[in-house]
Scaffold this motif. Structure first.
Motif, PDB file in Angstrom:
ATOM      1  N   ASN A 104      34.221 -49.372 -14.915  1.00 15.74           N
ATOM      2  CA  ASN A 104      34.011 -48.715 -13.626  1.00 15.74           C
ATOM      3  C   ASN A 104      32.652 -48.029 -13.687  1.00 15.74           C
ATOM      4  O   ASN A 104      32.492 -46.993 -14.327  1.00 15.74           O
ATOM      5  CB  ASN A 104      35.113 -47.706 -13.343  1.00 15.74           C
ATOM      6  CG  ASN A 104      34.936 -47.010 -11.997  1.00 15.74           C
ATOM      7  OD1 ASN A 104      34.070 -47.390 -11.202  1.00 15.74           O
ATOM      8  ND2 ASN A 104      35.742 -46.009 -11.739  1.00 15.74           N
ATOM      9  N   LEU A 105      31.669 -48.638 -13.028  1.00 10.42           N
ATOM     10  CA  LEU A 105      30.305 -48.107 -13.085  1.00 10.42           C
ATOM     11  C   LEU A 105      30.021 -47.119 -11.964  1.00 10.42           C
ATOM     12  O   LEU A 105      28.889 -46.613 -11.866  1.00 10.42           O
ATOM     13  CB  LEU A 105      29.295 -49.260 -13.046  1.00 10.42           C
ATOM     14  CG  LEU A 105      29.428 -50.298 -14.179  1.00 10.42           C
ATOM     15  CD1 LEU A 105      28.305 -51.335 -14.081  1.00 10.42           C
ATOM     16  CD2 LEU A 105      29.397 -49.616 -15.548  1.00 10.42           C
ATOM     17  N   GLY A 106      30.999 -46.878 -11.120  1.00  5.87           N
ATOM     18  CA  GLY A 106      30.859 -45.841 -10.105  1.00  5.87           C
ATOM     19  C   GLY A 106      29.864 -46.179  -9.017  1.00  5.87           C
ATOM     20  O   GLY A 106      29.542 -47.342  -8.747  1.00  5.87           O
ATOM     21  N   ALA A 107      29.330 -45.133  -8.383  1.00 10.48           N
ATOM     22  CA  ALA A 107      28.439 -45.299  -7.237  1.00 10.48           C
ATOM     23  C   ALA A 107      27.006 -45.635  -7.643  1.00 10.48           C
ATOM     24  O   ALA A 107      26.220 -46.104  -6.823  1.00 10.48           O
ATOM     25  CB  ALA A 107      28.450 -44.026  -6.393  1.00 10.48           C
ATOM     26  N   ASP A 108      26.669 -45.384  -8.888  1.00  9.28           N
ATOM     27  CA  ASP A 108      25.307 -45.650  -9.365  1.00  9.28           C
ATOM     28  C   ASP A 108      25.369 -46.529 -10.622  1.00  9.28           C
ATOM     29  O   ASP A 108      25.194 -46.033 -11.743  1.00  9.28           O
ATOM     30  CB  ASP A 108      24.589 -44.330  -9.654  1.00  9.28           C
ATOM     31  CG  ASP A 108      23.124 -44.526 -10.023  1.00  9.28           C
ATOM     32  OD1 ASP A 108      22.636 -45.691  -9.934  1.00  9.28           O
ATOM     33  OD2 ASP A 108      22.466 -43.553 -10.433  1.00  9.28           O
ATOM     34  N   PRO A 109      25.637 -47.828 -10.443  1.00  7.73           N
ATOM     35  CA  PRO A 109      25.807 -48.708 -11.610  1.00  7.73           C
ATOM     36  C   PRO A 109      24.593 -48.746 -12.540  1.00  7.73           C
ATOM     37  O   PRO A 109      24.767 -48.838 -13.762  1.00  7.73           O
ATOM     38  CB  PRO A 109      26.044 -50.075 -10.972  1.00  7.73           C
ATOM     39  CG  PRO A 109      26.570 -49.774  -9.603  1.00  7.73           C
ATOM     40  CD  PRO A 109      25.856 -48.525  -9.186  1.00  7.73           C
ATOM     41  N   LYS A 110      23.378 -48.648 -11.970  1.00 10.25           N
ATOM     42  CA  LYS A 110      22.175 -48.728 -12.818  1.00 10.25           C
ATOM     43  C   LYS A 110      22.151 -47.609 -13.851  1.00 10.25           C
ATOM     44  O   LYS A 110      21.928 -47.853 -15.044  1.00 10.25           O
ATOM     45  CB  LYS A 110      20.909 -48.666 -11.939  1.00 10.25           C
ATOM     46  CG  LYS A 110      20.676 -49.924 -11.120  1.00 10.25           C
ATOM     47  CD  LYS A 110      19.318 -49.916 -10.445  1.00 10.25           C
ATOM     48  CE  LYS A 110      19.237 -48.867  -9.373  1.00 10.25           C
ATOM     49  NZ  LYS A 110      17.950 -48.935  -8.614  1.00 10.25           N
ATOM     50  N   THR A 111      22.380 -46.415 -13.390  1.00  9.26           N
ATOM     51  CA  THR A 111      22.347 -45.265 -14.304  1.00  9.26           C
ATOM     52  C   THR A 111      23.558 -45.249 -15.227  1.00  9.26           C
ATOM     53  O   THR A 111      23.433 -45.022 -16.438  1.00  9.26           O
ATOM     54  CB  THR A 111      22.279 -43.955 -13.501  1.00  9.26           C
ATOM     55  OG1 THR A 111      21.148 -43.989 -12.637  1.00  9.26           O
ATOM     56  CG2 THR A 111      22.172 -42.756 -14.424  1.00  9.26           C
ATOM     57  N   THR A 112      24.726 -45.508 -14.648  1.00  5.54           N
ATOM     58  CA  THR A 112      25.963 -45.456 -15.436  1.00  5.54           C
ATOM     59  C   THR A 112      25.960 -46.490 -16.551  1.00  5.54           C
ATOM     60  O   THR A 112      26.345 -46.191 -17.687  1.00  5.54           O
ATOM     61  CB  THR A 112      27.182 -45.680 -14.521  1.00  5.54           C
ATOM     62  OG1 THR A 112      27.171 -44.708 -13.471  1.00  5.54           O
ATOM     63  CG2 THR A 112      28.485 -45.559 -15.315  1.00  5.54           C
ATOM     64  N   PHE A 113      25.523 -47.726 -16.252  1.00  7.13           N
ATOM     65  CA  PHE A 113      25.523 -48.787 -17.264  1.00  7.13           C
ATOM     66  C   PHE A 113      24.622 -48.413 -18.436  1.00  7.13           C
ATOM     67  O   PHE A 113      25.014 -48.529 -19.599  1.00  7.13           O
ATOM     68  CB  PHE A 113      25.042 -50.102 -16.628  1.00  7.13           C
ATOM     69  CG  PHE A 113      25.107 -51.295 -17.556  1.00  7.13           C
ATOM     70  CD1 PHE A 113      26.210 -52.125 -17.572  1.00  7.13           C
ATOM     71  CD2 PHE A 113      24.053 -51.593 -18.429  1.00  7.13           C
ATOM     72  CE1 PHE A 113      26.276 -53.223 -18.433  1.00  7.13           C
ATOM     73  CE2 PHE A 113      24.102 -52.676 -19.281  1.00  7.13           C
ATOM     74  CZ  PHE A 113      25.223 -53.492 -19.288  1.00  7.13           C
ATOM     75  N   ARG A 114      23.419 -47.965 -18.162  1.00  7.11           N
ATOM     76  CA  ARG A 114      22.431 -47.717 -19.215  1.00  7.11           C
ATOM     77  C   ARG A 114      22.671 -46.412 -19.955  1.00  7.11           C
ATOM     78  O   ARG A 114      22.533 -46.352 -21.187  1.00  7.11           O
ATOM     79  CB  ARG A 114      21.019 -47.721 -18.608  1.00  7.11           C
ATOM     80  CG  ARG A 114      19.912 -47.504 -19.639  1.00  7.11           C
ATOM     81  CD  ARG A 114      18.546 -47.580 -18.966  1.00  7.11           C
ATOM     82  NE  ARG A 114      18.408 -46.565 -17.940  1.00  7.11           N
ATOM     83  CZ  ARG A 114      17.497 -46.599 -16.966  1.00  7.11           C
ATOM     84  NH1 ARG A 114      16.660 -47.629 -16.881  1.00  7.11           N
ATOM     85  NH2 ARG A 114      17.420 -45.634 -16.072  1.00  7.11           N
ATOM     86  N   GLU A 115      23.045 -45.364 -19.231  1.00 15.66           N
ATOM     87  CA  GLU A 115      23.105 -44.030 -19.844  1.00 15.66           C
ATOM     88  C   GLU A 115      24.518 -43.623 -20.266  1.00 15.66           C
ATOM     89  O   GLU A 115      24.653 -42.709 -21.098  1.00 15.66           O
ATOM     90  CB  GLU A 115      22.539 -42.992 -18.874  1.00 15.66           C
ATOM     91  CG  GLU A 115      21.063 -43.239 -18.545  1.00 15.66           C
ATOM     92  CD  GLU A 115      20.503 -42.182 -17.608  1.00 15.66           C
ATOM     93  OE1 GLU A 115      21.227 -41.202 -17.300  1.00 15.66           O
ATOM     94  OE2 GLU A 115      19.335 -42.329 -17.175  1.00 15.66           O
TER      95      GLU A 115
END
Length: 587
Positions: A104-115
């Motif tokens: 579940n990468l939430g509303a901001d997948p770019k940030t959630t995936f990497r960080e």
């Protein structure tokens, strides 16, 4: 149990009995994975050469070679995906392979995936385990779409570059691309600049023989030495073509319902060679062809059309010129080297030849140079985009507005055929025939066929606008040099020369008139003048004959008169002499 065809065509063969060779590539990948200073490697090669098969083989083999969790991820159909969707799909694939709960990468997948998500996943792996992402067709993200928008690589590649720095110890990437790194955008090059790279090439001879003999391994088909050598001669280690060719031979023999283990002889191989192998391989070969840049397509087409013989660089240049292509563009000059790097051609003692004969035959048959020449327009993408912009303005009737983008296109790519032809046509429509002529004359130097129609229109326009017959003749003659049977030019030239012949005729200059009529193919008039000249010659001949007879008559009469007078004189003299001697006798 029915015999099974061991040859696999159209699908990757990694982790199957049909995967042979490539030991050097597997060693190279393992070497990179074992050293922390490099946590990425790039595998590149032409389409249909077996790159995806290598990844599937690695997917199976890596866990047996070390503490690796390989994740195969195909990007072929994802070039238009937004980064958020791409990361969501990648995270799901990783979770599925590692048998973890759905991410579940939430509303901001770019940030959630990497960080958050990826660092936590890597931290949760056993200390010695390494996640290896096998990214297939990675270069499709580096293409401009049809509307010229920013490629996906502009966002995804910097993101991947940051990922490479996330955890050197637990994250490695294997990129597979269908072109050379040098052919990619700057942002893609920056991603790969420190990564080692390895070419996926044609199979070695020994590996090719092993591939051909797969049917002997599963005891369904034997091969004669001559048959094997013939397939090697035609495919030269190309894995897809070798598999496909062998499969066709296998199917043909088993369609005959053999009662015993069949043997593939030279005859069976030649039957497949001469019937449907090229057509059966068309889709795969089209896919390979589409991966070639425009300049390489032009040179490949020329070389293929020249036959199986070797061609020197000078001969290649001459063949290009003979087909209306001049080796002026840097891309064309570099094309033979690039084709060598892609294993399509090889150099032998300063001569070029195709490495794979079947591929050469298909290109010669399906991609002749006349079809391929238009590819040159796409050598410089920005120039081609400007051309299309100018073309749209032209279609909308905005001729003057179209001039600027077309001229810019030509400044970027002086040999853009479409831009030169369209610009010349617009200038003609704007009554600037001399400007159009200048453009078309330049175009003629490297693509005579493309310039021909425009030059004819331009010369006709200039002839129509001139009141000087000599100039008109000059332009109509230029038209006839391009089209010897052009009806208007032939008619106009005949009329001009007809008037000049009539003028000479009226002045009585029959020989000059005849010469003009004959040159203009005015046969009836020439025939009439010839008849008059013949009559005059006959009359002159008769006059001369009469004059000669008259002179002969006068001379004859003179001789007769002179002879009579002479005889009379001789008689008188004889009388006196006789009288003299008579009297002398008495003295």
């Amino acid at each position: 149990m029915s015999p099974k065809n061991p040859y696999i065509t159209g699908n990757p063969v990694g982790d199957t009995h049909a995967f042979v060779g490539r030991a050097d590539i597997v060693r190279e990948v393992l070497s990179v994975l074992k050293h922390n200073e490099n946590n990425a490697i790039v595998l590149f090669g032409q389409r249909r050469i077996g790159k995806t098969s290598v990844l599937h083989e690695l997917e199976t083999k890596l866990p047996k070679e070390g503490p690796y969790y390989p994740i195969f991820f195909d990007l072929l159909d994802k070039s238009n995906w937004p980064l958020e969707r791409l990361l969501q799909d990648l995270a799901k694939k990783i979770s599925d392979v590692l048998q973890q709960e759905q991410p579940n990468l939430g509303a901001d997948p770019k940030t959630t995936f990497r960080e958050v998500w990826l660092p936590e996943l890597l931290k949760g792996l056993p200390s010695e385990k390494i996640l290896v992402l096998l990214l297939d067709e990675f270069d499709v993200l580096d293409d401009l779409d049809n509307e010229g928008k920013q490629p996906a690589s502009a966002v995804f590649f910097p993101y991947i570059r940051d990922l490479l720095n996330t955890d050197h110890q637990h994250l490695n990437l294997v990129f597979v691309i269908g072109r050379k790194i040098d052919d990619m955008t700057k942002i893609a090059k920056s991603l790969f600049k420190t990564a080692p790279h390895k070419r996926v090439s044609l199979l070695a001879y020994e590996d090719s023989i092993e591939l051909i003999r797969l049917s002997e391994t599963n005891k369904t088909l034997k091969w004669t030495k001559e048959a094997i050598e013939k397939i090697w001669e035609l495919t030269h280690g190309h894995p897809y073509l070798t598999q496909h060719f062998c499969s066709r031979v296998w199917e043909n023999l088993y369609n005959k319902n053999p009662n015993e283990l069949p043997t593939a002889t030279l005859k069976e191989v030649e039957t497949v060679e001469k019937t449907d192998i090229l057509e059966a391989s068309r889709n795969a070969l089209e896919w390979l062809w589409d991966g070639l840049p425009p300049a390489e397509r032009v040179v490949a087409s020329i070389l293929a059309g020249a036959g199986a013989k070797t061609i020197s660089e000078k001969q290649l240049e001459q063949l290009l010129q003979d087909n209306g292509v001049r080796m002026m563009l840097e891309e064309l000059q570099q094309a033979p080297r690039i084709l060598q790097e892609w294993d399509l051609i090889e150099e032998a003692e300063g001569q070029y030849r195709f490495r794979v004969e079947l591929l050469r035959r298909w290109i010669a048959e399906s991609k002749p140079i006349k079809k391929v020449q238009q590819e040159l327009d796409r050598v410089e993408p920005v120039a081609d985009a400007l051309y299309h912009a100018g073309n749209e303005l032209y279609k909308n009737g905005r001729l003057k507005d179209a001039l600027e983008p077309l001229r810019k296109a030509i400044s970027l790519n002086p040999h853009h055929v479409g831009a030169n032809v369209l610009l010349a046509n617009i200038l003609l429509a704007l009554k600037k025939a001399n400007d159009a002529l200048e453009i078309l004359e330049k175009l003629k130097t490297y693509n005579p066929n493309a310039a021909r129609t425009g030059l004819i229109k331009t010369f006709l326009t200039l002839a129509h606008s001139s009141k000087n017959e000599d100039e008109q003749l000059k332009y109509y003659k230029r038209v006839l040099e391009l089209d010897t049977g052009h009806p208007e030019a032939k008619t106009k030239v005949q009329k001009i020369w007809g008037r000049r012949g009539d003028k000479a005729y009226k002045k009585g200059q029959l020989n000059e008139a005849l010469k003009i009529y004959q040159a203009a193919n005015l046969n009836e008039k020439a025939k009439k003048v010839q008849q008059e000249l013949n009559r005059s010659a006959q009359e002159l001949k008769q006059a001369k004959r009469f004059e000669r007879r008259q002179r002969i008559t006068v001379i004859r009469d003179m001789i007769r008169t002179h002879w009579k007078s002479t005889l009379e004189t001789v008689g008188v003299i004889a009388l006196f002499v006789g009288t003299y001697f008579f009297f002398e006798s008495f003295t």
